[in-house]
Design a protein around this motif. Structure first.
Motif, PDB file in Angstrom:
ATOM      1  N   ASP A   7      11.154 -13.524   4.551  1.00  0.00           N
ATOM      2  CA  ASP A   7       9.974 -13.229   5.032  1.00  0.00           C
ATOM      3  C   ASP A   7       9.518 -11.841   4.958  1.00  0.00           C
ATOM      4  O   ASP A   7       8.104 -11.796   4.640  1.00  0.00           O
ATOM      5  CB  ASP A   7      10.400 -13.102   6.770  1.00  0.00           C
ATOM      6  N   GLY A   8      10.293 -10.963   4.576  1.00  0.00           N
ATOM      7  CA  GLY A   8       9.786  -9.666   3.712  1.00  0.00           C
ATOM      8  C   GLY A   8       8.898  -9.727   2.527  1.00  0.00           C
ATOM      9  O   GLY A   8       7.883  -9.299   2.312  1.00  0.00           O
ATOM     10  N   ILE A   9       9.569 -10.658   1.401  1.00  0.00           N
ATOM     11  CA  ILE A   9       8.865 -10.749   0.463  1.00  0.00           C
ATOM     12  C   ILE A   9       7.649 -11.784   0.591  1.00  0.00           C
ATOM     13  O   ILE A   9       6.722 -11.211   0.118  1.00  0.00           O
ATOM     14  CB  ILE A   9       9.961 -11.955  -0.371  1.00  0.00           C
ATOM     15  N   LEU A  10       7.679 -12.659   1.686  1.00  0.00           N
ATOM     16  CA  LEU A  10       6.320 -13.335   1.833  1.00  0.00           C
ATOM     17  C   LEU A  10       5.290 -12.513   2.490  1.00  0.00           C
ATOM     18  O   LEU A  10       4.057 -12.375   2.140  1.00  0.00           O
ATOM     19  CB  LEU A  10       6.585 -14.468   2.709  1.00  0.00           C
ATOM     20  N   SER A  11       5.750 -11.728   3.321  1.00  0.00           N
ATOM     21  CA  SER A  11       4.797 -10.709   3.964  1.00  0.00           C
ATOM     22  C   SER A  11       4.021  -9.463   2.895  1.00  0.00           C
ATOM     23  O   SER A  11       3.037  -9.094   3.065  1.00  0.00           O
ATOM     24  CB  SER A  11       5.173  -9.931   5.344  1.00  0.00           C
ATOM     25  N   GLU A  12       4.977  -9.185   1.920  1.00  0.00           N
ATOM     26  CA  GLU A  12       4.451  -8.216   0.815  1.00  0.00           C
ATOM     27  C   GLU A  12       3.662  -8.812  -0.111  1.00  0.00           C
ATOM     28  O   GLU A  12       2.902  -8.426  -0.748  1.00  0.00           O
ATOM     29  CB  GLU A  12       5.747  -7.490   0.334  1.00  0.00           C
ATOM     30  N   ASN A  13       3.448 -10.041  -0.034  1.00  0.00           N
ATOM     31  CA  ASN A  13       2.654 -11.035  -1.093  1.00  0.00           C
ATOM     32  C   ASN A  13       1.208 -11.280  -0.531  1.00  0.00           C
ATOM     33  O   ASN A  13       0.353 -11.763  -1.052  1.00  0.00           O
ATOM     34  CB  ASN A  13       3.243 -12.341  -1.617  1.00  0.00           C
ATOM     35  N   GLN A  14       1.089 -10.741   0.635  1.00  0.00           N
ATOM     36  CA  GLN A  14      -0.322 -10.950   1.591  1.00  0.00           C
ATOM     37  C   GLN A  14      -1.314 -10.304   0.742  1.00  0.00           C
ATOM     38  O   GLN A  14      -1.070  -8.964   0.249  1.00  0.00           O
ATOM     39  CB  GLN A  14      -0.120 -10.598   2.896  1.00  0.00           C
ATOM     40  N   LYS A  15      -2.566 -10.767   0.679  1.00  0.00           N
ATOM     41  CA  LYS A  15      -3.595 -10.114  -0.305  1.00  0.00           C
ATOM     42  C   LYS A  15      -4.213  -9.051   0.721  1.00  0.00           C
ATOM     43  O   LYS A  15      -4.192  -9.210   1.986  1.00  0.00           O
ATOM     44  CB  LYS A  15      -4.428 -10.916  -0.600  1.00  0.00           C
ATOM     45  N   VAL A  16      -4.473  -7.780   0.179  1.00  0.00           N
ATOM     46  CA  VAL A  16      -5.009  -6.639   0.947  1.00  0.00           C
ATOM     47  C   VAL A  16      -6.294  -6.273   0.130  1.00  0.00           C
ATOM     48  O   VAL A  16      -6.215  -6.080  -1.040  1.00  0.00           O
ATOM     49  CB  VAL A  16      -4.026  -5.393   0.955  1.00  0.00           C
ATOM     50  N   PRO A  17      -7.488  -6.006   0.913  1.00  0.00           N
ATOM     51  CA  PRO A  17      -8.600  -5.528   0.198  1.00  0.00           C
ATOM     52  C   PRO A  17      -8.620  -4.003  -0.126  1.00  0.00           C
ATOM     53  O   PRO A  17      -8.093  -3.163   0.755  1.00  0.00           O
ATOM     54  CB  PRO A  17      -9.681  -5.927   1.194  1.00  0.00           C
ATOM     55  N   CYS A  18      -8.898  -3.662  -1.424  1.00  0.00           N
ATOM     56  CA  CYS A  18      -8.797  -2.344  -1.889  1.00  0.00           C
ATOM     57  C   CYS A  18     -10.248  -1.832  -2.546  1.00  0.00           C
ATOM     58  O   CYS A  18     -10.648  -2.771  -3.145  1.00  0.00           O
ATOM     59  CB  CYS A  18      -7.576  -2.206  -2.589  1.00  0.00           C
ATOM     60  N   THR A  19     -10.430  -0.826  -2.734  1.00  0.00           N
ATOM     61  CA  THR A  19     -11.340  -0.129  -3.585  1.00  0.00           C
ATOM     62  C   THR A  19     -10.575   0.983  -4.521  1.00  0.00           C
ATOM     63  O   THR A  19      -9.748   1.753  -4.151  1.00  0.00           O
ATOM     64  CB  THR A  19     -12.157   0.859  -2.848  1.00  0.00           C
ATOM     65  N   CYS A  20     -10.657   0.668  -5.829  1.00  0.00           N
ATOM     66  CA  CYS A  20     -10.269   1.784  -6.875  1.00  0.00           C
ATOM     67  C   CYS A  20     -10.987   2.931  -6.645  1.00  0.00           C
ATOM     68  O   CYS A  20     -12.025   2.998  -6.930  1.00  0.00           O
ATOM     69  CB  CYS A  20     -10.383   1.047  -8.123  1.00  0.00           C
ATOM     70  N   ASN A  21     -10.065   4.009  -6.656  1.00  0.00           N
ATOM     71  CA  ASN A  21     -10.376   5.393  -6.741  1.00  0.00           C
ATOM     72  C   ASN A  21     -10.642   5.877  -8.128  1.00  0.00           C
ATOM     73  O   ASN A  21     -11.379   6.775  -8.557  1.00  0.00           O
ATOM     74  CB  ASN A  21      -9.581   6.348  -5.917  1.00  0.00           C
ATOM     75  N   VAL A  22     -10.094   5.285  -9.080  1.00  0.00           N
ATOM     76  CA  VAL A  22     -10.041   5.589 -10.486  1.00  0.00           C
ATOM     77  C   VAL A  22     -10.025   4.286 -11.254  1.00  0.00           C
ATOM     78  O   VAL A  22      -9.680   3.379 -10.745  1.00  0.00           O
ATOM     79  CB  VAL A  22      -8.802   6.461 -10.964  1.00  0.00           C
ATOM     80  N   SER A  23     -10.283   4.616 -12.641  1.00  0.00           N
ATOM     81  CA  SER A  23     -10.225   3.135 -13.652  1.00  0.00           C
ATOM     82  C   SER A  23      -9.007   3.061 -13.707  1.00  0.00           C
ATOM     83  O   SER A  23      -8.184   4.022 -14.077  1.00  0.00           O
ATOM     84  CB  SER A  23     -11.035   3.264 -14.682  1.00  0.00           C
ATOM     85  N   ILE A  24      -8.686   1.696 -13.469  1.00  0.00           N
ATOM     86  CA  ILE A  24      -7.031   1.034 -13.661  1.00  0.00           C
ATOM     87  C   ILE A  24      -7.109   0.330 -15.045  1.00  0.00           C
ATOM     88  O   ILE A  24      -7.565  -0.968 -14.834  1.00  0.00           O
ATOM     89  CB  ILE A  24      -6.503   0.547 -12.609  1.00  0.00           C
TER      90      ILE A  24
END
Length: 167
Positions: A7-24
């Motif tokens: 359950d921990g593994i599955l929950s950590e694979n959930q997609k999260v919207p992010c904004t890049c603060n620097v070029s990656i």
């Protein structure tokens, strides 16, 4: 998280919207660079590491959006958490480690408290409660299903023990 906790593994694979603060470099499609200011969706485990190092800013994911929050505030038992996120509570716990949000923490606790009453009813009265609340039971997230199974099994064992004991 426990290394073997599915359950921990599955929950950590959930997609999260992010904004890049620097070029990656290497984060984009086919190893391309993602420029600063770009909006990306990352698995939580990666977003958390990048956010701690200030490479990205994490935004609230859909399972914790205002629409879902309002629905849970109005009637937590009418919301199908499974349709929103199969590991809703684990994911909320993970998000609360990264984003400080007292309202989300309180709403998650209130939701679990109110839904657990119906779960307990389903575990103690399986014939009537499960048939009447089949939509609710089908909408349980994985943690709630675990609670239902455990409560039902415990109730059966207690009833069996009580019936086998003679006074």
């Amino acid at each position: 998280m426990d290394y073997y906790d599915i359950d921990g593994i599955l929950s950590e694979n959930q997609k999260v919207p992010c904004t890049c603060n620097v070029s990656i470099p290497g984060l984009g499609h086919e190893g391309r660079e993602v420029p600063a200011g770009s909006k990306v969706e990352l698995p939580f485990w990666l977003a958390e590491v990048l956010a701690v190092n200030s490479f990205v800013s994490i935004h609230m994911p859909i399972p914790f959006s205002s629409v879902v929050r309002n629905a849970l505030k109005a009637s937590p038992t009418s919301v199908s958490l499974r349709d929103i996120c199969t590991n809703y509570y684990h994911f909320a716990e993970n998000m609360l480690h990264v984003i400080s949000d007292e309202q989300l923490a309180q709403l998650t606790l209130d939701t679990l408290r109110k839904r657990s009453l119906v779960i307990a009813d389903g575990a103690l009265n399986p014939q009537g409660a499960l048939q009447q609340n089949s939509d609710f039971i089908n909408g349980l997230d994985d943690f709630e299903k675990y609670l239902l199974r455990t409560a039902h099994s415990t109730h059966r064992s207690l009833t069996h023990w009580h019936n086998s004991t003679s006074y």
